[in-house]
Design a protein around this motif. Structure first.
Motif, PDB file in Angstrom:
ATOM      1  N   VAL A 159       0.876  -1.158   0.107  1.00  0.00           N
ATOM      2  CA  VAL A 159      -0.029   0.076   0.028  1.00  0.00           C
ATOM      3  C   VAL A 159       0.738   1.153   0.002  1.00  0.00           C
ATOM      4  O   VAL A 159       1.821   1.231   0.894  1.00  0.00           O
ATOM      5  N   ALA A 160       0.738   2.249  -1.066  1.00  0.00           N
ATOM      6  CA  ALA A 160       1.487   3.465  -1.047  1.00  0.00           C
ATOM      7  C   ALA A 160       0.683   4.486  -1.215  1.00  0.00           C
ATOM      8  O   ALA A 160      -0.464   4.578  -1.895  1.00  0.00           O
ATOM      9  N   VAL A 161       0.854   5.819  -0.315  1.00  0.00           N
ATOM     10  CA  VAL A 161       0.005   6.728  -0.167  1.00  0.00           C
ATOM     11  C   VAL A 161       1.006   7.975  -0.032  1.00  0.00           C
ATOM     12  O   VAL A 161       1.909   8.027   0.484  1.00  0.00           O
ATOM     13  N   GLY A 162       0.266   9.134  -1.007  1.00  0.00           N
ATOM     14  CA  GLY A 162       0.972  10.345  -0.731  1.00  0.00           C
ATOM     15  C   GLY A 162       1.552  10.831  -2.177  1.00  0.00           C
ATOM     16  O   GLY A 162       1.075  10.094  -3.250  1.00  0.00           O
ATOM     17  N   LYS A 163       2.168  12.116  -2.276  1.00  0.00           N
ATOM     18  CA  LYS A 163       2.487  12.531  -3.597  1.00  0.00           C
ATOM     19  C   LYS A 163       3.585  11.680  -4.346  1.00  0.00           C
ATOM     20  O   LYS A 163       3.658  11.754  -5.512  1.00  0.00           O
ATOM     21  N   ALA A 164       4.447  11.106  -3.608  1.00  0.00           N
ATOM     22  CA  ALA A 164       5.474  10.133  -4.035  1.00  0.00           C
ATOM     23  C   ALA A 164       5.093   8.743  -3.987  1.00  0.00           C
ATOM     24  O   ALA A 164       6.004   8.034  -4.503  1.00  0.00           O
ATOM     25  N   ALA A 165       3.915   8.543  -3.873  1.00  0.00           N
ATOM     26  CA  ALA A 165       3.541   7.071  -3.826  1.00  0.00           C
ATOM     27  C   ALA A 165       3.822   6.214  -5.152  1.00  0.00           C
ATOM     28  O   ALA A 165       4.159   5.178  -4.981  1.00  0.00           O
ATOM     29  N   TRP A 166       3.570   6.839  -6.291  1.00  0.00           N
ATOM     30  CA  TRP A 166       3.592   6.160  -7.442  1.00  0.00           C
ATOM     31  C   TRP A 166       5.205   6.008  -7.692  1.00  0.00           C
ATOM     32  O   TRP A 166       5.550   4.509  -7.901  1.00  0.00           O
ATOM     33  N   GLN A 167       6.119   6.598  -7.199  1.00  0.00           N
ATOM     34  CA  GLN A 167       7.397   6.612  -7.638  1.00  0.00           C
ATOM     35  C   GLN A 167       8.095   5.448  -6.654  1.00  0.00           C
ATOM     36  O   GLN A 167       8.818   4.720  -7.011  1.00  0.00           O
ATOM     37  N   VAL A 173       2.398  -6.336   5.334  1.00  0.00           N
ATOM     38  CA  VAL A 173       1.956  -5.176   4.654  1.00  0.00           C
ATOM     39  C   VAL A 173       3.085  -3.862   4.465  1.00  0.00           C
ATOM     40  O   VAL A 173       3.666  -3.615   5.340  1.00  0.00           O
ATOM     41  N   VAL A 174       3.645  -3.902   3.337  1.00  0.00           N
ATOM     42  CA  VAL A 174       4.678  -2.974   2.934  1.00  0.00           C
ATOM     43  C   VAL A 174       3.882  -1.687   2.685  1.00  0.00           C
ATOM     44  O   VAL A 174       3.318  -1.562   1.834  1.00  0.00           O
ATOM     45  N   PHE A 175       4.343  -0.668   3.668  1.00  0.00           N
ATOM     46  CA  PHE A 175       3.403   0.400   3.737  1.00  0.00           C
ATOM     47  C   PHE A 175       4.161   1.671   3.260  1.00  0.00           C
ATOM     48  O   PHE A 175       5.245   2.015   4.111  1.00  0.00           O
ATOM     49  N   LEU A 176       3.959   2.334   2.199  1.00  0.00           N
ATOM     50  CA  LEU A 176       4.887   3.504   1.684  1.00  0.00           C
ATOM     51  C   LEU A 176       4.357   4.648   1.865  1.00  0.00           C
ATOM     52  O   LEU A 176       2.978   4.876   1.391  1.00  0.00           O
ATOM     53  N   PHE A 178       5.453  -2.859   7.537  1.00  0.00           N
ATOM     54  CA  PHE A 178       6.866  -2.439   7.282  1.00  0.00           C
ATOM     55  C   PHE A 178       6.361  -1.279   6.587  1.00  0.00           C
ATOM     56  O   PHE A 178       6.204  -1.150   5.528  1.00  0.00           O
ATOM     57  N   SER A 179       6.828  -0.005   7.276  1.00  0.00           N
ATOM     58  CA  SER A 179       6.233   1.182   6.793  1.00  0.00           C
ATOM     59  C   SER A 179       7.565   2.023   6.474  1.00  0.00           C
ATOM     60  O   SER A 179       8.441   2.081   7.217  1.00  0.00           O
ATOM     61  N   ILE A 180       7.789   2.306   5.360  1.00  0.00           N
ATOM     62  CA  ILE A 180       8.726   3.122   4.725  1.00  0.00           C
ATOM     63  C   ILE A 180       8.478   4.675   4.375  1.00  0.00           C
ATOM     64  O   ILE A 180       7.205   4.846   3.656  1.00  0.00           O
ATOM     65  N   VAL A 181       9.015   5.670   5.061  1.00  0.00           N
ATOM     66  CA  VAL A 181       8.136   7.009   4.988  1.00  0.00           C
ATOM     67  C   VAL A 181       9.116   8.121   4.735  1.00  0.00           C
ATOM     68  O   VAL A 181      10.497   8.030   4.856  1.00  0.00           O
ATOM     69  N   LEU A 182       8.871   8.789   3.640  1.00  0.00           N
ATOM     70  CA  LEU A 182       9.387   9.933   3.127  1.00  0.00           C
ATOM     71  C   LEU A 182       8.971  11.022   3.671  1.00  0.00           C
ATOM     72  O   LEU A 182       7.723  11.338   3.584  1.00  0.00           O
ATOM     73  N   VAL A 231       4.060  -3.013  14.121  1.00  0.00           N
ATOM     74  CA  VAL A 231       4.781  -1.931  12.793  1.00  0.00           C
ATOM     75  C   VAL A 231       6.168  -1.890  13.062  1.00  0.00           C
ATOM     76  O   VAL A 231       6.663  -1.641  14.197  1.00  0.00           O
ATOM     77  N   GLU A 232       6.957  -1.967  12.109  1.00  0.00           N
ATOM     78  CA  GLU A 232       8.230  -1.351  11.929  1.00  0.00           C
ATOM     79  C   GLU A 232       8.312  -0.254  10.928  1.00  0.00           C
ATOM     80  O   GLU A 232       7.787  -0.389   9.988  1.00  0.00           O
ATOM     81  N   THR A 233       9.037   0.604  11.427  1.00  0.00           N
ATOM     82  CA  THR A 233       8.978   1.898  10.519  1.00  0.00           C
ATOM     83  C   THR A 233      10.326   2.470  10.381  1.00  0.00           C
ATOM     84  O   THR A 233      11.313   2.323  11.155  1.00  0.00           O
TER      85      THR A 233
END
Length: 410
Positions: A41-49, A115-118, A179-183, A239-241
């Motif tokens: 699951v990817a959310v935000g303005k950079a989600a597609w990239q 769930v890889v959450f971007l 597993f959350s990857i945050v920009l 959750v791991e971030t």
């Protein structure tokens, strides 16, 4: 090269250096995620990239995914993923549709699944399942934008009116691991505020949310007021971030580009947070002070300003910052100030920001425009467009706040 060519080079090199591909790759390489299924699951303005890179790295391990980004920010299909484009800064039905798809994706998962959450900036509007009527949420969002509330204040309120913000999306994923990857697009990288923290324990309180509502006299219905009194999750054990990028990287990349072009860079701050027109006036003052320099200088300020709406015009915080700076550097030779949003969209416009020099004020006045009147009407977009002062990059694929640069070329 001219100072204008230098500015364009700095912009391009800074944005390229901050694309999230390498950061996502570093976070995912070497991870196996056990024997269970892997969802994205990817959310935000950079989600597609971010999702495009993650899907390539996950390969056949990826079961399915949902990507929710801003209108115009998708660059095509991503294997095994459904891509949605929604409204920003005010959520729309497409935002809700994409969010519902993500919620359905994580239903009935097991403890073996991941769930890889971007997450990237803009997720507060794009990733939304409101607990109040959509029309009320839209009006409330517009009210907070108009009154000059900063992003932390806005998110403190919004996360309590949502079924996915403030850690609630991670609860929906349980018992699966997240597993959350945050920009990061918020100063100081507060993980509970970036995209309103869908998968991070909420550090804000009901009392703080109510204080924001009172401070700005927000038009809250009885239902919304009641929700502000309901506490959000304060602990999450699934959750791991990992945080992968921030405005500091943007400033460092811009500084490196300046140095390569012969400017001595000076980082004024990477915590800029004030009204846009005040920031522009300040940068112009810095530029005036150093006009006697014998060497080329670059003064950088990273962060995120706000705009207090007093008119009915069109623009964004970076455009307003630049236009305000034009007043202060009027008549100065080989001096230029630009400000841009790293995501490529500044406010509800197709511009990333604005660029002005010592001649901008005179050219505006020749077109029948005065900077004071334009700022009062919040119409920086049309004014800068008249004099070729808009920066247009298109959606960049990243989102790590803004950077403003004052160049003096010798």
């Amino acid at each position: 090269m001219s100072i204008h060519t230098d500015a364009q080079t700095i912009i391009q090199e800074a944005l390229t250096a901050c694309l999230p591909d390498q950061a996502v790759r570093r976070a995912l390489e070497g991870r196996t995620f056990g024997a269970g299924r892997v969802f994205l699951v990817a959310v935000g303005k950079a989600a597609w990239q971010m999702a495009h890179c993650a899907a390539r790295l996950l390969g056949d391990r990826l079961e399915a995914g949902v990507v929710v980004t801003k209108h115009g920010h998708s660059r095509g299909e991503i294997p095994r993923c459904a891509v949605y484009e929604g409204g920003h800064p005010v959520p729309d039905e497409n935002s809700f549709r994409g969010t519902r798809a993500a919620m359905e994706l994580v239903e009935n998962l097991t403890a073996e699944d991941t769930v890889v959450f971007l997450v990237s900036g803009g997720g507060s509007a794009l990733f939304e399942c409101p607990l109040i009527p959509a029309e009320e949420l839209s009006h409330l969002t517009q009210a907070m934008l108009a009154c000059g509330a900063d992003i932390v204040e806005m998110n403190t309120v919004r996360k309590r009116l949502s079924a996915v913000k403030g850690g609630r999306f991670a609860q929906l994923c349980a018992p699966a691991r997240v597993f959350s990857i945050v920009l990061s697009d918020i100063l100081g990288d507060p993980l509970d505020m970036i995209a309103s923290g869908p998968a991070y324990p909420d550090q804000s309180t009901c009392a703080q949310a109510q204080a924001v509502a009172e401070k700005y006299r927000l038009p809250l219905s009885p239902q919304a007021r009641a929700l502000l009194q309901e506490e959000t999750p304060k602990a999450l054990d699934n959750v791991e971030t990992v945080i992968t990028g921030s405005v500091r990287e943007l400033c460092a990349a811009a500084s490196a580009a300046c140095r390569r072009l012969g400017y001595e860079p000076v980082l004024l701050t990477d915590q800029l947070c004030c009204q846009a027109k005040e920031a522009g006036s300040f940068l112009a003052s810095i530029a005036r002070t150093h006009q006697d320099t014998q060497k080329s200088l670059a003064f950088l300020a990273g962060g995120e300003t706000v705009v207090l709406l007093t008119g009915q015009g069109k623009g964004g915080r970076n455009q307003e910052l630049a236009l305000s700076a034009a007043q202060g550097i009027a008549g100065l030779a080989d001096t230029l100030i630009f400000s841009l949003g790293s995501d490529g969209t500044d406010g509800p416009t197709d511009a990333a920001g604005g660029l002005v020099d010592g001649s901008t004020k005179d050219r505006l006045e020749a077109a029948g425009l005065t900077i004071h009147q334009v700022l009062a009407e919040n119409d920086a977009y049309h004014a800068l467009d008249r004099v070729g002062g808009l920066i247009r990059t298109g959606p960049t694929g990243t989102n790590v706040n803004d950077v403003a640069v004052a160049l003096i070329k010798r």
